[in-house]
Design a protein around this motif. Structure first.
Motif, mmCIF file in Angstrom:
data_model
loop_
_atom_site.group_PDB
_atom_site.id
_atom_site.type_symbol
_atom_site.label_atom_id
_atom_site.label_comp_id
_atom_site.label_asym_id
_atom_site.label_seq_id
_atom_site.Cartn_x
_atom_site.Cartn_y
_atom_site.Cartn_z
ATOM 1 N N THR A 195 0.813 -1.220 0.000
ATOM 2 C CA THR A 195 0.000 0.000 0.000
ATOM 3 C C THR A 195 0.845 1.269 0.000
ATOM 4 O O THR A 195 0.294 2.371 0.094
ATOM 5 N N VAL B 61 -5.081 -6.452 -7.249
ATOM 6 C CA VAL B 61 -5.573 -6.032 -5.928
ATOM 7 C C VAL B 61 -7.004 -6.527 -5.711
ATOM 8 O O VAL B 61 -7.358 -7.012 -4.625
ATOM 9 N N ARG B 62 -7.859 -6.420 -6.744
ATOM 10 C CA ARG B 62 -9.233 -6.904 -6.626
ATOM 11 C C ARG B 62 -9.265 -8.403 -6.383
ATOM 12 O O ARG B 62 -10.032 -8.909 -5.560
ATOM 13 N N ALA C 214 -8.233 -9.060 -2.841
ATOM 14 C CA ALA C 214 -9.283 -8.669 -1.896
ATOM 15 C C ALA C 214 -10.385 -9.721 -1.862
ATOM 16 O O ALA C 214 -10.886 -10.087 -0.789
ATOM 17 N N TYR D 280 -9.142 -12.889 0.055
ATOM 18 C CA TYR D 280 -9.051 -12.753 1.510
ATOM 19 C C TYR D 280 -10.408 -12.459 2.162
ATOM 20 O O TYR D 280 -10.548 -12.576 3.373
ATOM 21 N N ALA D 281 -11.387 -12.102 1.330
ATOM 22 C CA ALA D 281 -12.739 -11.894 1.861
ATOM 23 C C ALA D 281 -13.603 -13.135 1.707
ATOM 24 O O ALA D 281 -14.809 -13.099 1.938
#
Length: 335
Positions: free
Chosen positions: A297, A315-316, A319, A322-323
């Motif tokens: 970041t 990045v998407r 994300a 990890y979600a």
């Protein structure tokens, strides 16, 4: 070889003072019995050498005696140029030769300078390879070095990065370079009539080496150090042919190194939020994508658009991963 060993024994005593038979045997890599025989031979030759028994005993030269046998052989002079890299000397087969040369040089120094040399060697040590560099197997290094010393043509089977990956090459080797723990031979590749411009070849990528049978004429005035400096400069110029505009946090700016750090210092412009906008050199979009992800970041890619899209897509994906549903993750890990 015994004459060389007798000189080494004599120089050891001259340089270090009293030494026991065990210490001399360890330094010379011979048996204690051999040391006894060598000491007797020096006695017979008239060297003022005597032994002392007891706990503080050992062999010693009469005070004030200094040998004049300090002339360097050709091999020892060559080895001295590798005195800052003993492991490199050992790989080239010059380890014992280097030790003998260093003993002769130290024996020729006045006492004050000899003590200064000892302080330097006790306080500075060169270890060229990086922490995480593997100890590479370079089976043909000694043969390549011999061809360099003696201006002999090398005929090799060589592995390169592009197709076809394995090729036959005729090399006229001009010199060896040790760079970050990796050996390179600088050589012209071609025919005797047209050997071509010198290039660098990784010695560990030589798959087969035929015994040299042909000599060649080394170009007069070829400067290995100057060639390597120019080669590195050209290599980096070819390597970084693209640019990326990025924004860096203070932490990200501090984490840059090498060409990126120099470019950030030259092009960086502070912005109101405390970040820095800079133009960084890149090899390719793929390479920059992988490198910049390591800054997490602490970096934002502004341009080129292709690189920015690649970064955003990764990045998407991260994300989303990890979600993911914790129950599914537990099932996949068997918990």
């Amino acid at each position: 070889m015994r004459a060389d060993r007798l000189v080494s024994l004599l120089l050891l005593l001259q340089n270090r003072g009293r030494m026991t038979a065990d210490q001399l045997a360890a330094e010379l890599e011979v048996s204690v019995r051999t040391v006894y025989r060598d000491v007797e031979a020096l006695h017979t030759a008239g060297v003022p050498l005597y032994g002392e028994s007891g706990h503080a005993g050992g062999y010693r030269l009469v005070a004030g005696y200094r040998t004049r046998l300090t002339g360097l052989t050709v091999r020892e002079a060559e080895a001295l140029f590798l005195s800052g890299a003993p492991d490199a000397a050992a790989r080239l087969g010059l380890g014992p030769v280097l030790t003998a040369a260093q003993l002769k040089v130290r024996a020729a120094l006045p006492g004050e300078l000899a003590a200064h040399a000892d302080r330097i060697s006790a306080r500075f040590h060169l270890d060229a390879p990086g922490w995480y560099a593997p100890d590479e197997d370079v089976p043909h290094l000694t043969a390549v070095a011999d061809a360099v010393w003696n201006s002999r043509v090398l005929r090799v089977r060589y592995r390169r990065w592009k197709e076809p990956t394995e090729v036959e090459r005729r090399l006229e080797p001009y010199g060896l370079v040790l760079k970050a723990g990796r050996w390179y031979v600088v050589a012209a590749s071609g025919t005797p009539e047209a050997p071509g411009a010198p290039r660098s070849f990784r010695v560990d990528q030589i798959l087969r080496l035929d015994p040299p049978t042909e000599g060649f004429e080394r170009p007069a005035g070829f400067d290995l150090a100057a060639f390597w400096t120019a080669y590195q400069r050209d290599f980096h110029a070819r390597l970084h042919q693209g640019e990326a505009v990025v924004r860096l946090s203070p932490r990200g700016l501090a984490r840059l190194g090498g060409a990126a750090a120099r470019a950030a210092e030259a092009t960086g412009r502070a912005e109101d939020d405390g970040w820095t906008r800079a133009v960084l050199p890149i090899e390719s979009v793929d390479h920059a994508h992988d490198t910049f992800l390591g800054l997490g970041t602490d970096i934002e890619v502004v341009a080129p658009e292709e690189l920015r899209r690649r970064m955003a897509g990764t990045v998407r994906e991260l994300a989303a991963r990890y979600a993911a549903n914790p129950a599914r993750i537990a099932r996949s890990t068997g918990e």
